[in-house]
Motif scaffolding. Structure first.
Motif, PDB file in Angstrom:
ATOM      1  N   MET A  66      -8.082 -92.902 -20.428  1.00 34.88           N
ATOM      2  CA  MET A  66      -7.883 -92.211 -21.707  1.00 34.88           C
ATOM      3  C   MET A  66      -8.248 -93.091 -22.887  1.00 34.88           C
ATOM      4  SD  MET A  66      -4.461 -89.844 -21.294  1.00 34.88           S
ATOM      5  CE  MET A  66      -3.387 -91.203 -21.602  1.00 34.88           C
ATOM      6  N   LYS A  73     -10.322 -85.848 -27.629  1.00 36.08           N
ATOM      7  CA  LYS A  73     -10.232 -85.841 -26.167  1.00 36.08           C
ATOM      8  C   LYS A  73      -9.014 -86.632 -25.697  1.00 36.08           C
ATOM      9  CE  LYS A  73     -14.818 -84.894 -24.479  1.00 36.08           C
ATOM     10  NZ  LYS A  73     -15.837 -85.305 -23.516  1.00 36.08           N
ATOM     11  N   LYS A  74      -8.689 -87.689 -26.416  1.00 35.85           N
ATOM     12  CA  LYS A  74      -7.526 -88.502 -26.044  1.00 35.85           C
ATOM     13  C   LYS A  74      -6.259 -87.655 -26.168  1.00 35.85           C
ATOM     14  CE  LYS A  74      -7.335 -92.908 -27.079  1.00 35.85           C
ATOM     15  NZ  LYS A  74      -7.171 -94.185 -27.803  1.00 35.85           N
ATOM     16  N   GLU A  76      -6.035 -84.368 -25.947  1.00 34.50           N
ATOM     17  CA  GLU A  76      -6.048 -83.392 -24.856  1.00 34.50           C
ATOM     18  C   GLU A  76      -5.649 -84.046 -23.533  1.00 34.50           C
ATOM     19  OE1 GLU A  76      -9.914 -81.650 -24.772  1.00 34.50           O
ATOM     20  OE2 GLU A  76      -9.664 -80.658 -26.705  1.00 34.50           O
ATOM     21  N   ALA A  77      -6.122 -85.263 -23.309  1.00 26.33           N
ATOM     22  CA  ALA A  77      -5.800 -85.973 -22.074  1.00 26.33           C
ATOM     23  C   ALA A  77      -4.314 -86.308 -22.011  1.00 26.33           C
ATOM     24  CB  ALA A  77      -6.640 -87.234 -21.955  1.00 26.33           C
ATOM     25  N   LYS A  78      -3.742 -86.686 -23.139  1.00 27.41           N
ATOM     26  CA  LYS A  78      -2.308 -86.985 -23.168  1.00 27.41           C
ATOM     27  C   LYS A  78      -1.492 -85.739 -22.853  1.00 27.41           C
ATOM     28  CE  LYS A  78      -2.071 -90.924 -26.307  1.00 27.41           C
ATOM     29  NZ  LYS A  78      -1.592 -91.415 -27.614  1.00 27.41           N
TER      30      LYS A  78
END
Length: 176
Positions: A66, A73-74, A76-78
């Motif tokens: 991440m 995007k970070k 969303e990844a979290k």
């Protein structure tokens, strides 16, 4: 004058001799003992320690992956990581009702267009393929097993020889 000794006066005289020291002991020491017992039980099971290490390693790998993402995007990844760990997924974003209806209408039109194109393609394919008439598809083949009924035979049954007939059929006279 003599003083009358009351219970309070007697208690004050004996207060110094009856004094007791009370020491408060925290429960933290007991928790430490329990945690040591838990660690010993965990160490008794060799597979669980390896499983915990593997889970930590996987988690660290995901976090490291991440770190290379950009901000959106970070985020969303979290969120995906939190959901995979058991958190509730976030609510959907607010969309204006008119915009939502317009979007759905466009999607419906696209589906209709796709349907029409599929139908036109299927019609072209149907024209090219002709259905073969075989012995199984022919109606005459089906009736050959059972036979055909002639109209003359039906008239004979109605005339009274068959079941339910009451006798020969009578002709009605016309009155002028």
């Amino acid at each position: 004058m003599s003083l009358v000794l009351t219970k309070a006066a007697l208690a004050a005289k004996d207060a110094q001799s009856n004094f007791q020291v009370v020491k408060f002991e925290s429960y933290k020491s007991k928790k430490k003992e329990k945690s040591e017992n838990v660690e010993q039980t965990v160490q008794k099971r060799p597979g669980t320690q390896k499983d915990m290490d593997l889970k930590r390693i996987r988690h660290e790998i995901v976090r490291f992956g991440m770190s290379g993402f950009d901000a959106t995007k970070k985020e969303e990844a979290k969120i995906a990581l939190a959901v995979s760990l058991g958190a509730k997924p976030p609510k959907k974003e607010y969309v204006n009702y008119k915009e939502l209806m317009a979007k759905r209408k466009e999607e419906k039109q696209k589906k209709e267009e796709e349907k029409q194109s599929m139908i036109s393609k299927s019609i072209l394919q149907r024209v090219s393929k002709k259905k073969k008439k075989g012995p199984g598809n022919d109606v005459g083949h089906f009736l050959s097993n059972y036979g055909k009924v002639n109209k003359k035979d039906l008239k004979k049954d109605k005339s009274g020889k068959g079941k339910g007939g009451k006798g020969p059929a009578k002709k009605k006279k016309k009155l002028i």
